[in-house]
Design an enzyme around this catalytic site. Structure first.
Site, PDB file in Angstrom:
ATOM      1  N   LYS A 331      28.116  45.576   0.041  1.00  0.00           N
ATOM      2  CA  LYS A 331      26.881  46.359  -0.060  1.00  0.00           C
ATOM      3  C   LYS A 331      26.940  47.234  -1.301  1.00  0.00           C
ATOM      4  CE  LYS A 331      23.829  49.269   2.605  1.00  0.00           C
ATOM      5  NZ  LYS A 331      23.423  50.007   1.448  1.00  0.00           N
ATOM      6  N   GLU A 380      20.683  43.134  -5.971  1.00  0.00           N
ATOM      7  CA  GLU A 380      20.779  44.590  -6.137  1.00  0.00           C
ATOM      8  C   GLU A 380      21.250  44.867  -7.562  1.00  0.00           C
ATOM      9  OE1 GLU A 380      19.998  46.561  -3.506  1.00  0.00           O
ATOM     10  OE2 GLU A 380      21.017  48.471  -3.811  1.00  0.00           O
ATOM     11  N   ARG A 495      13.186  45.151  10.458  1.00  0.00           N
ATOM     12  CA  ARG A 495      14.586  45.574  10.591  1.00  0.00           C
ATOM     13  C   ARG A 495      15.133  44.857  11.816  1.00  0.00           C
ATOM     14  NH1 ARG A 495      16.893  49.585   8.065  1.00  0.00           N
ATOM     15  NH2 ARG A 495      14.972  50.661   7.493  1.00  0.00           N
TER      16      ARG A 495
END
Ligand code: ATP
Length: 659
Positions: A331, A380, A495
C-alpha cells in the site's frame, strides 16, 4: 419543461428531509421530462454542468454574483454584501431582492430548462481576456428574466452551493422507482416449468415504497411447492425476468407470493451503470428512454469508473478468515490515478474523478508510449527522492496536484507510478474478471518502464505469510498492505471486502479517519498570532445524510498548515451552522463543509459531546485526535461515515498486528 417548474420541484425537495419523499418528488419530476431535458436536470440538480471528469466548472466568484444581482435588481453592492453577511446564503439574498426589485426588467420571458442550461454552459466555456465582463453581462441578462425563485437557484448554482439535499443514492432510488412502476404496469403472469399462472398488474400489492414485491395469485390449486424456487415473471411485451420466490402466504382465494430484495434487484443495474460511468445524467436518460443500454452497460474510455474502496480489519488472521488465501499488495501512500488511453490521447483522473492530466505530464508521456491502443488501469503515484532513493510522504506528493509551475514541480518531485489494477484494454473489458486474472493481464500488458512500475504483490496462503509481508512493507516505509480477494471482480464505487486494508498502527484505530471541517476556534496563547486555534470536524451519517461531529482537533498542525488553514477557512466562513450538521458544540466560526482532513487518534470512545451515531445521549468521539493531512484529493462525499466509525469502534476490541 419551464425552468420555473424545475425550481418549484427544487423548492419542494429542499423543504423535505425525508429521503423517501425526496425520491418520490424527483421521480415525479423525471417522469415529466423530454429525453433531451433529462441530462440537464440531473446535472443541475447535482450542482454540476457535466460530470466532474469533464472538468467543466462555472467558477463564478461570489463578488461577480453580487455585481450581477446589483445589475439586475438595482440594489447597491453594499446592501447585497450586508444581506449576504446576515443570511449566509446567496440564494436567499437573490430571492429577497428579486421579490422587491428596484428596477423593472426591460423584457421578461419564460425561461426553458434547455435555454438556461446552455447559457450556463457557455458561461463556463468563456475564458481569457474580457471573459469576466462577458460573464457578468450574460449572467445579468439571464437573471433579468428570472422570478425570485429562479434567481435563488441560479445564484446558488453559479457559486457552487446548490444545497438541495438530494444525493446520488436518492436519485438512483427515484430512477429505480420509475422502473418498478413500469415493470408493475406491464406484469402479466408467472411461469414455472412452462406452467403459467396468470394475474393482473393490479394484484401486485407493494414494491414501490417497500423493498419487497408481493403478488396476489388467485388459485384453487396448491402452489406452496413454489416457495424458494426460481420462477419467471412474464411481462406484456413478451420479456421475462427470473426471480426467486422468498415466501408464499396462503390467503382466502389463493396465494401471496413474496419476492424479497425486489427493489434491490431493480436498483442494482442502474447503480452499477452509475458506478461504471460516473455519469448520472447518462444513466437517467438510459433508464427512462433506452433501458437496454442499462442492462448491457459497458465501460468506456474517458468515462472513469467510480473507484473500488477497501474495507478494514484489524489483523492478518481476520483477513485470512474472511477471504482465504489472497494477494497482499503493497500500500503506497500517494495519489490515486485512474488512467485512460485511446490512441495518442491520455487522461488521468483523481480519486474524486477530476481530470488531472495536465498536472502529471511525465505519467501521460509514459502511458502514451505503451504498446496498447486503448486501455484503462489504476495506480498510485508517489513522489520520489532520487538522491536519497526514498519515497516522499503523501503531503509532498499532493503538491504535484497543481495547475501552475508544473515543470518546476516535476523537477523537484518526480513521480513513480505503481500500477495495481487493469480494467480494460484494446476492446476487452476486464472489470468482471477475477482479480487473479486481472493482475496477470496487467503484468502482461502494462510493461514496467520508469516511471511505471508494478505494485509489489505477493500471493499468501495463511496469516503468517500475510503478516510477514505486512511487516516487510512497514520496514520499507510503506503504509501497510491491501489484501485482495483473488476471485473478486472489480467492485466499482463501493467499499467491500474484495479489498481489505491493513495499515500501520495509529493507537487502537485500524484506519485513519477522513472528516470534514465544519468550524474553527480562535488561537490562544502561542497560537494567538494566528487567527486559528483548532478545528471542529464531522463525519457523515450515510442513512440520514447529516453531518455529525466527531472531534475538536487541536494538534498535528505545522505552522505552515495553520497559516494555510486560516487562509482557506477565513474565506469560507458562514454566519450560521451548516444546515446539514448536527452539533452540540458552537465553534468561534462556522465554515462551509468543504475541506477534508485525514485524522488519527488514540481511540474512539463514547461521549456526550459529539453527535456521531447519537444514541442514548452519547455519540462516538475521537480521543487525542491529531491531524495527518489536508485531503485535497477528497470531497465531502468521500468522507468516513458514522456507520464506518461504528465498525472501527468495534474493531478496537480485536488484537492489532505486530509491526
Ligand atoms: P479510502 O480510499 O479507503 O477511502 P483513503 O483514500 O484514505 O481511503 P486509504 O484508506 O489509505 O486511502 O487506502 C486506500 C487507498 O490506497 C486507495 O484509494 C489507493 O489510493 C491507495 N493504494 C495504495 N496502494 C494501493 C494498492 N496496491 N492497491 C489499491 N489501492 C492502493
Amino acid at each position: 419543461m419551464l425552468f420555473s417548474e424545475l425550481c418549484s420541484y427544487w423548492e419542494k425537495i429542499e423543504a423535505t428531509s425525508s429521503r423517501l419523499e425526496m425520491a418520490k418528488l424527483f421521480a415525479e419530476l423525471l417522469s415529466k421530462l423530454k429525453r433531451e431535458e433529462v441530462r440537464p436536470v440531473i446535472y443541475l440538480s447535482e450542482g454540476l454542468l457535466l460530470p466532474s471528469h469533464h472538468g467543466l466548472e462555472l467558477g463564478l466568484g461570489i463578488k461577480l454574483m453580487f455585481d450581477a444581482i446589483s445589475f439586475s435588481t438595482g440594489y447597491p453592492i453594499k446592501k447585497i454584501e450586508q444581506l449576504f453577511k446576515q443570511k449566509g446564503d446567496i440564494g436567499l439574498v437573490a430571492q429577497e431582492l428579486f421579490t422587491k426589485k428596484l428596477q423593472a426588467s426591460l423584457f421578461e420571458k419564460k425561461l426553458e430548462i434547455a435555454e438556461v442550461y446552455s447559457i450556463l454552459k457557455s458561461l463556463a466555456e468563456l475564458s481569457g481576456k474580457g471573459s469576466q465582463e462577458a460573464k457578468l453581462k450574460q449572467l445579468s441578462e439571464l437573471l433579468n428574466s428570472s422570478s425570485p425563485s429562479e434567481a435563488k437557484y441560479l445564484a446558488r448554482f453559479c457559486v457552487g452551493t446548490m444545497r438541495l439535499g438530494i444525493g446520488e443514492p436518492t436519485i438512483i432510488d427515484s430512477l429505480a422507482s420509475i422502473r418498478i412502476k413500469k415493470i408493475l404496469s406491464s406484469l402479466n403472469g408467472l411461469e414455472y416449468n412452462s406452467q403459467f399462472y396468470s394475474f393482473e398488474s393490479s394484484q401486485a400489492l407493494s414494491a414501490l415504497d417497500s423493498p419487497t414485491l408481493e403478488l396476489n395469485i388467485k388459485s384453487s390449486t396448491d402452489l406452496e411447492f413454489l416457495e424458494e424456487k426460481n420462477v419467471s415473471l412474464v411481462f406484456q411485451e413478451g420479456k421475462t425476468a427470473l426471480l426467486k420466490v422468498s415466501k408464499i402466504k396462503q390467503v382466502e382465494d389463493g396465494y401471496i407470493f413474496v419476492f424479497e430484495q425486489f427493489k434491490k434487484t431493480i436498483r442494482y443495474p442502474i447503480e452499477r451503470a452509475f458506478n461504471f460511468s460516473n455519469d448520472l445524467g447518462k444513466v437517467a436518460e438510459y433508464t427512462l428512454f433506452d433501458y437496454k443500454k442499462i442492462e448491457e452497460f459497458k465501460i468506456e474510455v474517458f468515462s472513469p469508473l467510480r473507484p473500488a474502496l477497501a474495507e478494514r480489519l484489524s489483523n492478518a488472521q481476520e483477513i485470512i478468515e474472511k477471504i482465504g488465501p489472497c494477494a497482499a499488495d503493497a500500500k503506497y501512500d500517494g495519489f490515486r490515478l485512474q488512467i485512460h488511453k485511446e490512441g495518442k490521447r491520455v487522461e488521468l483522473y483523481s480519486r474524486k474523478l477530476e481530470k488531472v492530466s495536465a498536472s502529471f505530464p511525465e505519467i501521460c508521456k509514459a502511458v502514451e508510449g505503451l504498446a496498447l491502443n486503448s486501455c484503462i488501469f489504476e495506480g498510485e503515484a508517489v513522489a520520489y527522492n532520487p538522491k536519497e532513493k526514498k519515497y516522499y510522504p503523501f503531503q509532498m506528493t499532493i503538491k504535484r496536484k497543481r495547475k501552475y509551475q508544473i515543470e518546476k514541480m516535476q523537477q523537484e518531485l518526480p513521480l513513480h507510478l505503481f500500477v495495481f489494477d487493469l480494467l480494460y484494454a484494446d476492446g476487452i473489458d476486464y472489470s468482471n474478471l477475477a482479480f487473479e486474472q486481472r493482475r496477470k493481464e496487467l503484468q502482461r500488458l502494462i510493461k514496467e518502464k520508469p516511471p511505471i512500475f508494478h505494485s509489489d504483490l505477493k500471493l499468501v496462503s495463511n496469516a503468517a505469510e500475510l503478516q510477514n509481508f505486512f511487516e516487510k512493507c512497514i520496514k520499507n516505509g510503506l503504509e501497510g498492505i491491501i489484501a485482495k480477494d483473488l476471485s473478486s471482480p472489480y467492485i466499482a464505487g463501493a467499499r467491500e471486502f474484495a479489498w481489505i486494508k491493513l495499515k500501520k498502527s495509529y493507537g487502537k484505530l485500524a484506519d485513519s479517519i477522513d472528516a470534514v471541517i465544519v468550524g474553527y476556534y480562535l488561537g490562544k496563547g502561542q497560537r494567538a498570532e494566528f487567527n486559528f486555534g483548532g478545528l471542529l470536524v464531522a463525519v457523515k451519517n450515510s442513512q440520514t445524510q447529516k453531518l455529525e461531529t466527531i472531534a475538536k482537533l487541536g494538534s498535528g498542525f505545522s505552522e505552515e498548515e495553520m497559516k494555510n488553514l486560516e487562509n482557506i477557512l477565513s474565506k469560507i466562513k458562514i454566519d450560521k451552522k451548516p444546515p446539514q450538521l448536527i452539533s452540540n458544540l458552537i465553534p468561534d466560526f462556522w465554515v462551509e463543509p468543504k475541506i477534508v482532513v485525514s485524522i488519527t487518534a488514540d481511540e474512539i470512545s463514547l461521549s456526550p459531546i459529539h453527535t456521531c451515531n447519537w444514541k442514548n445521549n452519547k455519540g462516538f468521539a475521537l480521543r487525542f485526535p491529531r491531524m495527518l493531512s489536508i485531503r485535497t484529493d477528497k470531497g465531502i462525499d468521500e468522507i468516513t461515515t458514522s456507520q464506518e466509525i461504528q465498525r472501527l469502534y468495534l474493531l478496537q476490541f480485536s488484537s492489532k498486528p505486530k509491526q
